[in-house]
Motif scaffolding. Sequence first.
Motif, PDB file in Angstrom:
ATOM      1  N   PHE A   1       2.609  24.885 -24.923  1.00 20.42           N
ATOM      2  CA  PHE A   1       3.365  25.784 -25.802  1.00 20.42           C
ATOM      3  C   PHE A   1       4.012  25.104 -27.005  1.00 20.42           C
ATOM      4  CE2 PHE A   1       6.591  24.130 -23.011  1.00 20.42           C
ATOM      5  CZ  PHE A   1       7.761  24.138 -23.738  1.00 20.42           C
ATOM      6  N   LYS A   2       4.267  23.798 -26.952  1.00 21.12           N
ATOM      7  CA  LYS A   2       4.950  23.119 -28.049  1.00 21.12           C
ATOM      8  C   LYS A   2       4.020  22.751 -29.204  1.00 21.12           C
ATOM      9  CE  LYS A   2       8.847  21.052 -25.532  1.00 21.12           C
ATOM     10  NZ  LYS A   2       9.548  19.782 -25.222  1.00 21.12           N
ATOM     11  N   GLU A   3       2.736  22.952 -29.032  1.00 21.15           N
ATOM     12  CA  GLU A   3       1.793  22.492 -30.050  1.00 21.15           C
ATOM     13  C   GLU A   3       1.658  23.501 -31.190  1.00 21.15           C
ATOM     14  OE1 GLU A   3      -1.614  20.170 -28.678  1.00 21.15           O
ATOM     15  OE2 GLU A   3      -0.935  20.557 -26.638  1.00 21.15           O
ATOM     16  N   SER A   4       1.082  23.030 -32.298  1.00 21.09           N
ATOM     17  CA  SER A   4       0.975  23.816 -33.521  1.00 21.09           C
ATOM     18  C   SER A   4      -0.340  24.584 -33.575  1.00 21.09           C
ATOM     19  CB  SER A   4       1.082  22.894 -34.735  1.00 21.09           C
ATOM     20  OG  SER A   4       0.634  23.519 -35.907  1.00 21.09           O
ATOM     21  N   ALA A   5      -0.252  25.874 -33.888  1.00 19.06           N
ATOM     22  CA  ALA A   5      -1.460  26.686 -34.041  1.00 19.06           C
ATOM     23  C   ALA A   5      -2.289  26.206 -35.237  1.00 19.06           C
ATOM     24  CB  ALA A   5      -1.080  28.155 -34.215  1.00 19.06           C
ATOM     25  N   LEU A   6      -1.642  25.766 -36.300  1.00 13.66           N
ATOM     26  CA  LEU A   6      -2.356  25.258 -37.475  1.00 13.66           C
ATOM     27  C   LEU A   6      -3.131  23.987 -37.131  1.00 13.66           C
ATOM     28  CD1 LEU A   6       0.289  25.751 -40.327  1.00 13.66           C
ATOM     29  CD2 LEU A   6      -1.797  27.081 -39.933  1.00 13.66           C
ATOM     30  N   TYR A   7      -2.510  23.097 -36.363  1.00 15.03           N
ATOM     31  CA  TYR A   7      -3.186  21.867 -35.969  1.00 15.03           C
ATOM     32  C   TYR A   7      -4.334  22.159 -35.004  1.00 15.03           C
ATOM     33  CZ  TYR A   7       0.828  19.355 -37.976  1.00 15.03           C
ATOM     34  OH  TYR A   7       1.804  18.860 -38.810  1.00 15.03           O
ATOM     35  N   LEU A   8      -4.138  23.114 -34.103  1.00 19.13           N
ATOM     36  CA  LEU A   8      -5.203  23.505 -33.182  1.00 19.13           C
ATOM     37  C   LEU A   8      -6.405  24.042 -33.952  1.00 19.13           C
ATOM     38  CD1 LEU A   8      -6.321  24.059 -30.331  1.00 19.13           C
ATOM     39  CD2 LEU A   8      -5.120  26.259 -30.380  1.00 19.13           C
ATOM     40  N   ASP A   9      -6.158  24.875 -34.939  1.00 21.84           N
ATOM     41  CA  ASP A   9      -7.232  25.425 -35.762  1.00 21.84           C
ATOM     42  C   ASP A   9      -7.988  24.312 -36.478  1.00 21.84           C
ATOM     43  OD1 ASP A   9      -8.618  27.757 -36.938  1.00 21.84           O
ATOM     44  OD2 ASP A   9      -7.679  27.088 -38.812  1.00 21.84           O
ATOM     45  N   ALA A  10      -7.250  23.347 -37.033  1.00 18.99           N
ATOM     46  CA  ALA A  10      -7.882  22.221 -37.725  1.00 18.99           C
ATOM     47  C   ALA A  10      -8.702  21.369 -36.761  1.00 18.99           C
ATOM     48  CB  ALA A  10      -6.820  21.370 -38.414  1.00 18.99           C
ATOM     49  N   ALA A  11      -8.200  21.200 -35.535  1.00 22.15           N
ATOM     50  CA  ALA A  11      -8.935  20.432 -34.531  1.00 22.15           C
ATOM     51  C   ALA A  11     -10.257  21.125 -34.189  1.00 22.15           C
ATOM     52  CB  ALA A  11      -8.082  20.259 -33.270  1.00 22.15           C
ATOM     53  N   PHE A  12     -10.224  22.448 -34.007  1.00 20.93           N
ATOM     54  CA  PHE A  12     -11.445  23.197 -33.727  1.00 20.93           C
ATOM     55  C   PHE A  12     -12.431  23.098 -34.892  1.00 20.93           C
ATOM     56  CE2 PHE A  12      -9.633  25.434 -30.027  1.00 20.93           C
ATOM     57  CZ  PHE A  12     -10.768  25.521 -29.240  1.00 20.93           C
ATOM     58  N   GLU A  13     -11.931  23.200 -36.110  1.00 17.62           N
ATOM     59  CA  GLU A  13     -12.818  23.052 -37.271  1.00 17.62           C
ATOM     60  C   GLU A  13     -13.518  21.701 -37.253  1.00 17.62           C
ATOM     61  OE1 GLU A  13     -10.659  23.677 -40.853  1.00 17.62           O
ATOM     62  OE2 GLU A  13     -10.587  25.864 -40.634  1.00 17.62           O
ATOM     63  N   SER A  14     -12.778  20.670 -36.867  1.00 17.59           N
ATOM     64  CA  SER A  14     -13.344  19.320 -36.887  1.00 17.59           C
ATOM     65  C   SER A  14     -14.396  19.105 -35.802  1.00 17.59           C
ATOM     66  CB  SER A  14     -12.232  18.276 -36.760  1.00 17.59           C
ATOM     67  OG  SER A  14     -11.788  18.125 -35.421  1.00 17.59           O
ATOM     68  N   ILE A  15     -14.273  19.815 -34.666  1.00 15.63           N
ATOM     69  CA  ILE A  15     -15.250  19.607 -33.589  1.00 15.63           C
ATOM     70  C   ILE A  15     -16.371  20.639 -33.603  1.00 15.63           C
ATOM     71  CG2 ILE A  15     -13.624  18.428 -32.081  1.00 15.63           C
ATOM     72  CD1 ILE A  15     -13.347  20.998 -30.463  1.00 15.63           C
ATOM     73  N   TRP A  16     -16.274  21.630 -34.488  1.00 17.52           N
ATOM     74  CA  TRP A  16     -17.341  22.624 -34.571  1.00 17.52           C
ATOM     75  C   TRP A  16     -17.870  22.788 -35.999  1.00 17.52           C
ATOM     76  CZ3 TRP A  16     -20.550  24.588 -31.204  1.00 17.52           C
ATOM     77  CH2 TRP A  16     -21.371  25.661 -31.590  1.00 17.52           C
ATOM     78  N   ASP A  17     -17.063  23.324 -36.889  1.00 11.87           N
ATOM     79  CA  ASP A  17     -17.529  23.599 -38.249  1.00 11.87           C
ATOM     80  C   ASP A  17     -18.022  22.350 -38.964  1.00 11.87           C
ATOM     81  OD1 ASP A  17     -16.802  26.200 -37.794  1.00 11.87           O
ATOM     82  OD2 ASP A  17     -15.018  26.166 -39.067  1.00 11.87           O
TER      83      ASP A  17
END
Length: 294
Positions: free
Chosen positions: A37-53
């Motif tokens: 719960f303490k993590e950032s939604a913006l950082y999570l989105d960027a992480a997904f972009e880096s491992i997929w897009d």
Amino acid sequence: MPFCCGGFLAILEYFKIYFWCLSMELLPFSVLLSVYFKESALYLDAAFESIWDNQSLKPDQIVLVKDGKLSSELDATISMWSEKLGPVLTVVELKENVGLATALNAGLDYCDYELVARMDTDDISLSERFYKQVSFMTHNRDVSVCGAIVEEWDERCLVRLSIRNLPSCHEGIMKFAKRRCPVSHPVVIFRKEAVISSGGYPVVYPEDYPLWIMMLSRGYKFYNVPEVLLRMRAGDEMLCRRGWGFFLGETKVFYLMWKLGFTGSFDFFCNVLTRGVVRLSPRFIKVLLYKFAR
């Protein structure tokens, strides 16, 4: 430049393997992440972009563990990526926050493939990361754990703070492991069966270092790709996390190393003393140590 026994020859051998693998059929692989719960939604989105897009080689499966109840922003980001990725994304929901080690062990059960790449939900994988690591692991079936070099950046990924160089070859990793963690957890890829047969992630913080020690003690072979393949968000928050609690966890790891015969009594006392100085120092001293002693 990474250091290793063999030095230039080891790096030359890596690139020979890399180009040889261009014509090989690569092994399928899963990516394992955990979010709380303490993590950032913006950082999570960027992480997904880096491992997929942004990846030249996309994962066959992504396993995301929801470690307890999350914020509405995190849930919205996960829903967006679930819709985008479809069956590629497996979301594992845990009712309560259980900590990273237990969450990763739960996620491992859902990984469909023998090769599993780790990723933190606030870091950035470089575009060739999976291609280079999976190529290496496909060709080198005797290697169970493969890491790489990590760049540490500020929390907004605007300023590079340092580079964590590590030995490449197994012999150098064995020697390095007696003093410090020999692979960077957020950029590691491993064989699932080797990790499970070593007991999985121990429920201690830090959770990765004792796992690598257990695996090295059992004879599993390690390697670090001599290239930067990940950008890690570091900065003040990471320094704050690595205080008294982290030091107690590391002391347990050093005791495990001594108990297994991986190190001697002198190594144990040296490790505890030096780690105590680093972890319990004022923040400005930690900043200097992380900048100049990595």
